[in-house]
Design a protein around this motif. Structure first.
Motif, PDB file in Angstrom:
ATOM      1  N   ASP A 135     -16.834   5.969  79.697  1.00 51.70           N
ATOM      2  CA  ASP A 135     -15.776   6.574  80.506  1.00 51.70           C
ATOM      3  C   ASP A 135     -16.103   7.997  80.940  1.00 51.70           C
ATOM      4  N   ASP A 136     -16.893   8.707  80.137  1.00 56.46           N
ATOM      5  CA  ASP A 136     -17.214  10.079  80.483  1.00 56.46           C
ATOM      6  C   ASP A 136     -18.496  10.490  79.769  1.00 56.46           C
ATOM      7  N   VAL A 163     -30.591   7.084  78.496  1.00 56.06           N
ATOM      8  CA  VAL A 163     -31.288   6.256  79.478  1.00 56.06           C
ATOM      9  C   VAL A 163     -30.245   5.485  80.273  1.00 56.06           C
ATOM     10  N   VAL A 164     -30.221   5.707  81.577  1.00 57.00           N
ATOM     11  CA  VAL A 164     -29.236   5.073  82.460  1.00 57.00           C
ATOM     12  C   VAL A 164     -29.889   3.850  83.093  1.00 57.00           C
ATOM     13  N   ALA A 165     -29.462   2.672  82.656  1.00 65.26           N
ATOM     14  CA  ALA A 165     -30.057   1.421  83.143  1.00 65.26           C
ATOM     15  C   ALA A 165     -28.960   0.429  83.497  1.00 65.26           C
ATOM     16  N   SER A 170     -24.801   2.277  89.814  1.00 69.01           N
ATOM     17  CA  SER A 170     -24.529   2.934  88.538  1.00 69.01           C
ATOM     18  C   SER A 170     -23.466   4.026  88.684  1.00 69.01           C
ATOM     19  N   GLY A 171     -22.345   3.842  87.989  1.00 70.74           N
ATOM     20  CA  GLY A 171     -21.339   4.890  87.972  1.00 70.74           C
ATOM     21  C   GLY A 171     -21.776   6.079  87.145  1.00 70.74           C
ATOM     22  N   LEU A 172     -22.536   5.816  86.075  1.00 71.10           N
ATOM     23  CA  LEU A 172     -23.004   6.903  85.221  1.00 71.10           C
ATOM     24  C   LEU A 172     -23.998   7.787  85.964  1.00 71.10           C
ATOM     25  N   ARG A 173     -24.850   7.193  86.767  1.00 77.74           N
ATOM     26  CA  ARG A 173     -25.791   7.976  87.590  1.00 77.74           C
ATOM     27  C   ARG A 173     -25.035   8.956  88.478  1.00 77.74           C
ATOM     28  N   GLU A 174     -23.938   8.495  89.057  1.00 76.08           N
ATOM     29  CA  GLU A 174     -23.130   9.352  89.923  1.00 76.08           C
ATOM     30  C   GLU A 174     -22.491  10.480  89.115  1.00 76.08           C
ATOM     31  N   ARG A 175     -21.974  10.161  87.925  1.00 77.02           N
ATOM     32  CA  ARG A 175     -21.345  11.188  87.094  1.00 77.02           C
ATOM     33  C   ARG A 175     -22.336  12.274  86.700  1.00 77.02           C
ATOM     34  N   LEU A 286     -32.449  10.003  81.908  1.00 77.97           N
ATOM     35  CA  LEU A 286     -33.502   9.360  82.691  1.00 77.97           C
ATOM     36  C   LEU A 286     -32.938   8.087  83.303  1.00 77.97           C
ATOM     37  N   LEU A 287     -33.246   7.840  84.576  1.00 74.57           N
ATOM     38  CA  LEU A 287     -32.842   6.611  85.249  1.00 74.57           C
ATOM     39  C   LEU A 287     -33.927   5.555  85.091  1.00 74.57           C
TER      40      LEU A 287
END
Length: 407
Positions: A135-136, A163-165, A170-175, A286-287
Motif C-alpha cells: 500500500d505504501d 526488488v520491484v518485479a 507496476s504501481g510500486l514503480r510509479e510510487r 531495482l526494477l
C-alpha cells in the motif's frame, strides 16, 4: 541498522520467483510478496499459455534445480521457420546445426510457475507473503519500509534492497518515482492453444504480417500454442468470434504449413506496448522483469530476458557477499553485467516491429534479402541463432555453464 529482511521482492510471478529461487539457501533473508494467488484466474504468470523458453532459460532453470520438474512436460523446439507473409523472405533454423538437441522448449506457464513456487516454499531463508499488497513505501538512505495489506490485515516490513518485479503496469514503480518511456504499437496479441491437422514435428513457426507476427509453438499431443497479433481495434471482434470463424482468420494469416487448424482453446488478449525505465536503479531499489522493460513479443524474448536479468542479479549478490544487498556499488555491478544484453534485445525487437509492419517497397526488399542471406550464410545464421537462444554476448554464469556459481 537491523532490518526484517535483506531483500524484499515485490511480485511473485516467474521473474520474481526465479530470483528468489536463485537466492535460496544464500546468506540473505528474503520476503517474496505477491498480491494474487497463483491459482487465481487473474494471475497471468500461472495461466495455461505456452511459454517459449530459450536455451539460456533452460540452463538457468537447470541451475536452480527447477528443470527436472519440467523436463518431462516440456516440448523441445528442434527447428524454427521464420517467414514474411506473401513475400520471398524466410529463415530456417535447426538445432542440429549448432550441435544441440533443441534450441529451446515450450512449457505451460502454470507448470513453470508451480515448479518455481515449489522451490520458493522449500527454501528456509524465504518467506512467501501471499496474498499481500504493497500500500505504501518509504525509502531512506539505509532501508526501504513497506506498508502491506496482508490478506486484509495491515502489516509492515523493512529491507535493505527492494526488488520491484510486479509487472508492466507496476504501481510500486510509479510510487518510487521511476521515469518510464512508453511506445504503443497499436497491436494486441491473442493467445490460444490450437490443434493442427499435420504433426508439428517439433517445429516452431513465426510468420510476420503487416498487422503483426503470427507464431505457432509446439506442445504435447500435437497441439500448438498460437500467438496471433492483430490491430488493437480488431481485438474485441476476434475475441468474440466463434471458434470456427477465429480459426479461419488465424488460418488465413498463418497459411497451411501444418494443414488445417481443427480446434482452438480459450483465447486471452494482451496489449502490445514497449515500456522502458530510463534507469532500472534507484535508492535501495531495482526494477526487474516487465517492470524494467516490456518489449514487443517478436521472437518471444520478453520473459527470457527477464529471467537472465534475475540470474545476473543473483550472481552479483552471491559473488559480492555484501552484508548490504542494497549497496549502490553492488547494484551498479548488476547494471554493468546486464545492460548490453538488455539494450541489444530491446533494440532488436523494436526494429523488427518497425521493419516488418509497413508496406514500404524498399524496406520489404531489404528485410526479405536480409532473411535470405541469414538462411544461406552459415556465419549469419549462427550469429542469429545465438541471439535467439539468449547465449550471445556477455551473460550470467548460469547461462554460460548451467550452474548457479559458474562451475
Amino acid at each position: 541498522m537491523q532490518t526484517d529482511y535483506d531483500i524484499a521482492i515485490v511480485g511473485g510471478g516467474m521473474v520474481g520467483a526465479g530470483l528468489a529461487c536463485a537466492l535460496a539457501g544464500s546468506g540473505y533473508s528474503i520476503a517474496l510478496i505477491e498480491a494474487v494467488s497463483p491459482n487465481a484466474d487473474a494471475q497471468p504468470s500461472y495461466d495455461d499459455r505456452g511459454l517459449s523458453l530459450s536455451l539460456a532459460t533452460q540452463r538457468i532453470l537447470a541451475a536452480l534445480n527447477v528443470w527436472p520438474a519440467l523436463a518431462s512436460e516440456a516440448t523441445p523446439i528442434e527447428h524454427i521457420h521464420v517467414s514474411d507473409r506473401g513475400r520471398f523472405g524466410f529463415v530456417r533454423l535447426h538445432a542440429a546445426d549448432m550441435g544441440l538437441p533443441a534450441m529451446g522448449h515450450v512449457v505451460v506457464a502454470r507448470q513453470l510457475g508451480k515448479a518455481l513456487l515449489a522451490g520458493v516454499r522449500a527454501a528456509k531463508n524465504i518467506d512467501f507473503l501471499c496474498p499481500a499488497r504493497v500500500d505504501d513505501v518509504d525509502v531512506s538512505a539505509e532501508t526501504a519500509e513497506l506498508k502491506l495489506d496482508a490478506d486484509g490485515a495491515p502489516a509492515s516490513l523493512t529491507c535493505r534492497l527492494l526488488v520491484v518485479a510486479d509487472g508492466a503496469r507496476s504501481g510500486l514503480r510509479e510510487r518510487l518515482g521511476y521515469v518510464v518511456g512508453e511506445k504503443d504499437y497499436g497491436q494486441t496479441a491473442i493467445v490460444a492453444n490450437v490443434s493442427p491437422e499435420r504433426s508439428h514435428n517439433n517445429w516452431a513457426f513465426e510468420r510476420f504480417t503487416n498487422s503483426g507476427p503470427v507464431a505457432l509453438l509446439p506442445l504435447p499431443d500435437n497441439r500448438c500454442a498460437s500467438v496471433f497479433t492483430v490491430a488493437r481495434e480488431e481485438a474485441e471482434h476476434c475475441l468474440a468470434m466463434t471458434d470456427g470463424d477465429y480459426l479461419e482468420r488465424l488460418q488465413n494469416r498463418f497459411g497451411r504449413r501444418l494443414g488445417r487448424l481443427t480446434r482452438v482453446g480459450s483465447r486471452k488478449s494482451y496489449p502490445i506496448v514497449k515500456l522502458e525505465a530510463e534507469t532500472p536503479l534507484g535508492q535501495r531499489s531495482l526494477l526487474l522483469g516487465n517492470a524494467a522493460h516490456t518489449i514487443h513479443p517478436n521472437g518471444a524474448q520478453g520473459f527470457n530476458l527477464g529471467l537472465r536479468d534475475a540470474a545476473g542479479l543473483a550472481e552479483i549478490l552471491l559473488q559480492s557477499r555484501a552484508p548490504d544487498a542494497g549497496d549502490a556499488r553492488v547494484l551498479r555491478q548488476y547494471l554493468s553485467l546486464r545492460q548490453e544484453d538488455q539494450q541489444r534485445v530491446i533494440r532488436f525487437t523494436d526494429r523488427l516491429a518497425a521493419c516488418f509492419y509497413n508496406d514500404d517497397p524498399l524496406r520489404i526488399l531489404c528485410r526479405d534479402t536480409g532473411m535470405l542471406l541469414t538462411d544461406l550464410v552459415p556465419g549469419f545464421k549462427r550469429a542469429f541463432m545465438r541471439r535467439a537462444m539468449g547465449i550471445a554476448g556477455r551473460q550470467p554464469a548460469m547461462v554460460r555453464t548451467g550452474e548457479l556459481h559458474g562451475g
